[in-house]
Write a protein that holds these residues in place. Sequence first.
Motif, PDB file in Angstrom:
ATOM      1  N   UNK A 173       0.818  -1.214   0.000  1.00 16.13           N
ATOM      2  CA  UNK A 173       0.000   0.000   0.000  1.00 16.13           C
ATOM      3  C   UNK A 173       0.848   1.259   0.000  1.00 16.13           C
ATOM      4  N   UNK A 174       2.013   1.229   0.652  1.00 13.37           N
ATOM      5  CA  UNK A 174       2.838   2.438   0.705  1.00 13.37           C
ATOM      6  C   UNK A 174       3.275   2.878  -0.692  1.00 13.37           C
ATOM      7  N   UNK A 175       3.370   1.947  -1.641  1.00 14.63           N
ATOM      8  CA  UNK A 175       3.732   2.312  -3.011  1.00 14.63           C
ATOM      9  C   UNK A 175       2.582   3.055  -3.685  1.00 14.63           C
ATOM     10  N   UNK A 176       1.357   2.679  -3.367  1.00 16.49           N
ATOM     11  CA  UNK A 176       0.186   3.399  -3.864  1.00 16.49           C
ATOM     12  C   UNK A 176       0.139   4.806  -3.270  1.00 16.49           C
ATOM     13  N   UNK A 177       0.363   4.904  -1.974  1.00 21.46           N
ATOM     14  CA  UNK A 177       0.324   6.207  -1.307  1.00 21.46           C
ATOM     15  C   UNK A 177       1.382   7.136  -1.887  1.00 21.46           C
ATOM     16  N   UNK A 178       2.581   6.611  -2.063  1.00 21.77           N
ATOM     17  CA  UNK A 178       3.678   7.448  -2.562  1.00 21.77           C
ATOM     18  C   UNK A 178       3.361   7.990  -3.955  1.00 21.77           C
ATOM     19  N   UNK A 179       2.905   7.130  -4.855  1.00 18.36           N
ATOM     20  CA  UNK A 179       2.621   7.586  -6.215  1.00 18.36           C
ATOM     21  C   UNK A 179       1.491   8.608  -6.215  1.00 18.36           C
ATOM     22  N   UNK A 180       0.446   8.372  -5.431  1.00 14.42           N
ATOM     23  CA  UNK A 180      -0.668   9.328  -5.340  1.00 14.42           C
ATOM     24  C   UNK A 180      -0.175  10.686  -4.841  1.00 14.42           C
ATOM     25  N   UNK A 181       0.619  10.686  -3.795  1.00 11.91           N
ATOM     26  CA  UNK A 181       1.075  11.955  -3.235  1.00 11.91           C
ATOM     27  C   UNK A 181       1.955  12.729  -4.210  1.00 11.91           C
ATOM     28  N   UNK A 182       2.784  12.039  -4.953  1.00 12.78           N
ATOM     29  CA  UNK A 182       3.655  12.723  -5.911  1.00 12.78           C
ATOM     30  C   UNK A 182       2.881  13.240  -7.119  1.00 12.78           C
ATOM     31  N   UNK A 183       1.965  12.445  -7.615  1.00  7.52           N
ATOM     32  CA  UNK A 183       1.271  12.783  -8.859  1.00  7.52           C
ATOM     33  C   UNK A 183       0.270  13.913  -8.689  1.00  7.52           C
ATOM     34  N   UNK A 184      -0.344  14.020  -7.532  1.00  3.37           N
ATOM     35  CA  UNK A 184      -1.453  14.968  -7.396  1.00  3.37           C
ATOM     36  C   UNK A 184      -0.987  16.411  -7.284  1.00  3.37           C
ATOM     37  N   UNK A 185       0.280  16.647  -6.878  1.00  5.17           N
ATOM     38  CA  UNK A 185       0.655  18.016  -6.589  1.00  5.17           C
ATOM     39  C   UNK A 185       1.919  18.516  -7.245  1.00  5.17           C
ATOM     40  N   UNK A 186       2.569  17.726  -8.073  1.00  8.51           N
ATOM     41  CA  UNK A 186       3.831  18.167  -8.652  1.00  8.51           C
ATOM     42  C   UNK A 186       3.667  18.538 -10.115  1.00  8.51           C
ATOM     43  N   UNK A 187       4.390  19.555 -10.568  1.00 11.03           N
ATOM     44  CA  UNK A 187       4.425  19.811 -12.014  1.00 11.03           C
ATOM     45  C   UNK A 187       5.278  18.753 -12.715  1.00 11.03           C
ATOM     46  N   UNK A 188       5.255  18.768 -14.037  1.00 15.24           N
ATOM     47  CA  UNK A 188       6.088  17.867 -14.841  1.00 15.24           C
ATOM     48  C   UNK A 188       5.605  16.424 -14.785  1.00 15.24           C
ATOM     49  N   UNK A 189       4.350  16.197 -14.359  1.00 17.88           N
ATOM     50  CA  UNK A 189       3.823  14.838 -14.303  1.00 17.88           C
ATOM     51  C   UNK A 189       2.917  14.555 -15.495  1.00 17.88           C
ATOM     52  N   UNK A 190       2.663  13.277 -15.717  1.00 13.79           N
ATOM     53  CA  UNK A 190       1.827  12.818 -16.826  1.00 13.79           C
ATOM     54  C   UNK A 190       0.534  12.259 -16.253  1.00 13.79           C
ATOM     55  N   UNK A 191      -0.607  12.767 -16.709  1.00 11.40           N
ATOM     56  CA  UNK A 191      -1.888  12.216 -16.283  1.00 11.40           C
ATOM     57  C   UNK A 191      -2.204  12.442 -14.825  1.00 11.40           C
ATOM     58  N   UNK A 192      -1.980  13.659 -14.324  1.00  9.39           N
ATOM     59  CA  UNK A 192      -2.177  13.927 -12.898  1.00  9.39           C
ATOM     60  C   UNK A 192      -3.645  14.096 -12.516  1.00  9.39           C
ATOM     61  N   UNK A 193      -4.524  14.397 -13.478  1.00  5.21           N
ATOM     62  CA  UNK A 193      -5.903  14.760 -13.139  1.00  5.21           C
ATOM     63  C   UNK A 193      -6.615  13.663 -12.355  1.00  5.21           C
ATOM     64  N   UNK A 194      -6.448  12.407 -12.743  1.00  7.24           N
ATOM     65  CA  UNK A 194      -7.117  11.323 -12.036  1.00  7.24           C
ATOM     66  C   UNK A 194      -6.661  11.185 -10.609  1.00  7.24           C
ATOM     67  N   UNK A 195      -5.380  11.373 -10.354  1.00 10.81           N
ATOM     68  CA  UNK A 195      -4.864  11.284  -8.984  1.00 10.81           C
ATOM     69  C   UNK A 195      -5.392  12.423  -8.114  1.00 10.81           C
ATOM     70  N   UNK A 196      -5.675  13.575  -8.718  1.00 10.51           N
ATOM     71  CA  UNK A 196      -6.226  14.685  -7.938  1.00 10.51           C
ATOM     72  C   UNK A 196      -7.663  14.431  -7.516  1.00 10.51           C
ATOM     73  N   UNK A 197      -8.310  13.442  -8.118  1.00 10.59           N
ATOM     74  CA  UNK A 197      -9.666  13.071  -7.717  1.00 10.59           C
ATOM     75  C   UNK A 197      -9.684  12.179  -6.480  1.00 10.59           C
ATOM     76  N   UNK A 198      -8.547  11.679  -6.071  1.00 14.50           N
ATOM     77  CA  UNK A 198      -8.446  10.784  -4.914  1.00 14.50           C
ATOM     78  C   UNK A 198      -8.360  11.611  -3.629  1.00 14.50           C
ATOM     79  N   UNK A 199      -9.138  11.220  -2.634  1.00 14.48           N
ATOM     80  CA  UNK A 199      -9.106  11.915  -1.341  1.00 14.48           C
ATOM     81  C   UNK A 199      -8.356  11.137  -0.269  1.00 14.48           C
ATOM     82  N   UNK A 200      -8.209   9.821  -0.445  1.00 15.81           N
ATOM     83  CA  UNK A 200      -7.529   9.032   0.580  1.00 15.81           C
ATOM     84  C   UNK A 200      -7.091   7.702  -0.016  1.00 15.81           C
ATOM     85  N   UNK A 201      -5.953   7.190   0.493  1.00 16.67           N
ATOM     86  CA  UNK A 201      -5.470   5.855   0.146  1.00 16.67           C
ATOM     87  C   UNK A 201      -5.199   5.139   1.459  1.00 16.67           C
TER      88      UNK A 201
END
Length: 620
Positions: free
Chosen positions: A130-158
Motif C-alpha cells: 500500500x505504501x507504493x500506492x500512497x507514494x505515487x498518489x502523493x507525488x502525482x497529485x501536486x507536482x508539475x512535470x507529471x503525466x496524467x495527474x488529473x485522475x490522482x487529484x480526484x483521490x481523497x484518501x489511500x
Amino acid sequence: MRARRGSRALPALLLAGLLALTACTADPQPAPPPATDRPTEPVAAPTRIVVGVDDLGPGFNPHLRSDQSPVTTAIASMTLPSVFRPDARGVLQLDPTVATSATVTSQNPFTVSYELDRDAGWSTGAPIAAEDFVYLWQQMRGRPNTIGAAGYREITDVRSRAAGKAVDVVFREPYPHWRELFDDLLPAHLLKDAPGGWTAPFANGVPASGGPFRLMQVDRLRGEVLLARNDPYWATASVADEIVLRRIPANTLPTALESQGVDLALPEARPEITQALDVLAAGARPPTVQRAPRPSVQQLEFRTGDGPLADPRVREGIAAMLDRDAIRERVAPDAVAVNAFGAAPSDAGYVPTAPAGAPGRPDPAAAAAALTEAGYVRGQDGRWTLAGRPLTLVVGAGAERTEDVDIARVVAEQLKAGGVGVTIVAPSAPDLLTEPSVTPTTPTPTTTPAPGAGPVPGGDGGAAPATTPAPTTTPAPTTSGAPSGSGTPVAVDVLVAPRIAYGAIGPRLDSDYGCPTDQVPEALPGAACFPALQPLLDDLLVADRPDPAVVAEAERVLWRQLPALPLYQPQGLVVSNPQTDAATHVTPGPIRTGPMWDARLWAEPEGSAEQPTGDAEPEN
C-alpha cells in the motif's frame, strides 16, 4: 539475442576450488569410476537480446514529462509493476501477478479496493504494498512535470489493510477511469525519504525492480542500458537472461542490422533511416519494418499567467507568425501533423479540430492585426514594440531533449523573421518543467537542419544537444532582456515539450490544460486557467463516455485561448530480421507500453551469437 558463456563460470570455479580443499583435509576415498553410459544433459547458454535505439533519453521516471522517451517506456514495461496493463489490442487488463483483484466496493464514497498478490515484491526484498500506492498518489497529485495527474487529484484518501497487502482508494466522486491509475508503481521504501527521490534516483537508473527484468547498468558513455532477469521475481521468469538497449547512430544502423550486431531496432522514422531500410529491403535478408506511433505529441506551450503572452491577442499574433508544417518538415518530416489539443492521430476516430483560420502557416496580416489590437507598433526596423519596449520572448527546451532543442531553434527563426526578439534557453528538462524561472543556459552551438532532414541520432541524453546537419549555421537570437548565459534567471514564454497520446480523453485534457493546483506555479508555460474551459474539463474528467459536443466545445475554447499549439506526433519504427521475428513475434505493441511490452516471453533466435563482454554489476 546473444550467447554469453562467461557469466556463470566463476561460481563453478569457486565450487571446484572448495571441493579440492575438502579433498586435501578429509580422509581420501577411492574415486568412483567415470559414468560413461549416462548421457550428459546440455546446459543452455545465457541469452542476450540487443535492441538498437536512437538515444538513452534524459532519465527513466515514466511519470515525468521531462523523461519521456522510447527507452524510458521500454524500461518501465519490463521493470515496474502495474495494476492494469494493456493487452495486444490496447485494452487494460488486470495484471494478476500484481493484484489478484481490483473492484469498486463502494459508491458513496466511491471506493476501489485492491487485493495485492502476497508474493509480489521488489528486488530489494521489500513487498509491493500500500505504501507504493500512497507514494505515487502523493507525488502525482501536486507536482508539475507529471503525466496524467488529473485522475490522482480526484483521490481523497489511500488506506492500507492486511499489513499493506490490500489497498482502499477513495475518490471525491465516481471516477470511471480508475483503471488507468497506479501503473508503473515506484518503490516507496527507497524513495519517500530520499533527497530528490522523485527525480534524482531515476537520472541514471531505476532504484528497484518489481517486474521480470532488473535494470543493472546505465553506461551513457557507451550508450547502453543493461537489463537482466530479475531473479527474485515471483511469477514466470523471463526467457532471456539479458536485454541490452544500445544507442545506434543512424549511419551505422543498416550495417548493424545486416551483420546482426543488433537483433531489433526501434529508431524514430526519419528519411535517412527509411532510405537505408529501402536499400536493405532489396537484399537477401530484407528486414521487417513496422510503423509504431510514439505515445506523445510535440507541442509549444505558452506562459499565459504573466509576461507578454498573458494577453490572448499577443498569443494569437505569435501563433500567426509560426509555420507548423515547416517546423515538422525541418525537424521530423516523417511525423504526422496534429491539429487537436486532446486527441492524437494514433487515436481511433481522430478528427482534426482546428477551425478555419486557426494558426497553421504564417499569416503576416493576421499577426499584424492581433498585435496592433494589443497596442504594439512595428517600427522601421521591423521590430514590434509596446510603449517603446521591444517584444521579446524566451523560448525554452530541455537540454537533454535534442529534438525539443531543434524545434526551439526553428521557432526562434520564424519569430525573429516576424519582428520578435527571441532568446533560446536550454536548462535541464526537469528544471524547465518545474521552475517558474530558469538559468538562461545557451544551447551548445549547432547547425539548423536542412529542409527535409531530421536530427542525427547518437546523443546519449547528456547536457549538450546532438549536432544536426545543415547548409548554414544559425546563432541563437538575442533579446534586450537578461542575456543568455548571464546567470540571471528568466521566465520561459514558449516551452517545447511533449504531451501524452493515450488514455481517456477527459483525463488527458484536464491534466494538460486544467487549472493548476496550489503546488503547480501559474507562471509555468501551459499552466492556465480559463473560466470558459474548466467546467467543460470537469465534466469530461468524470464522464464514462465523453459527450462529443462537450469535447468539441472544449477544443473551440482552446483554439481561441491558445495556451499551447500542437505540432506533430513522432513516428517510430520496429525493425527486425527473420530470425528475430521467429523468436519474438515482435509487434509495435500497445501505444502505452510500446514494442517491449511482452519482452519477458522473447526467446533466442536460432543462429544468434555474440562474444561475451563480461559481467555487469548493479549500479545501485
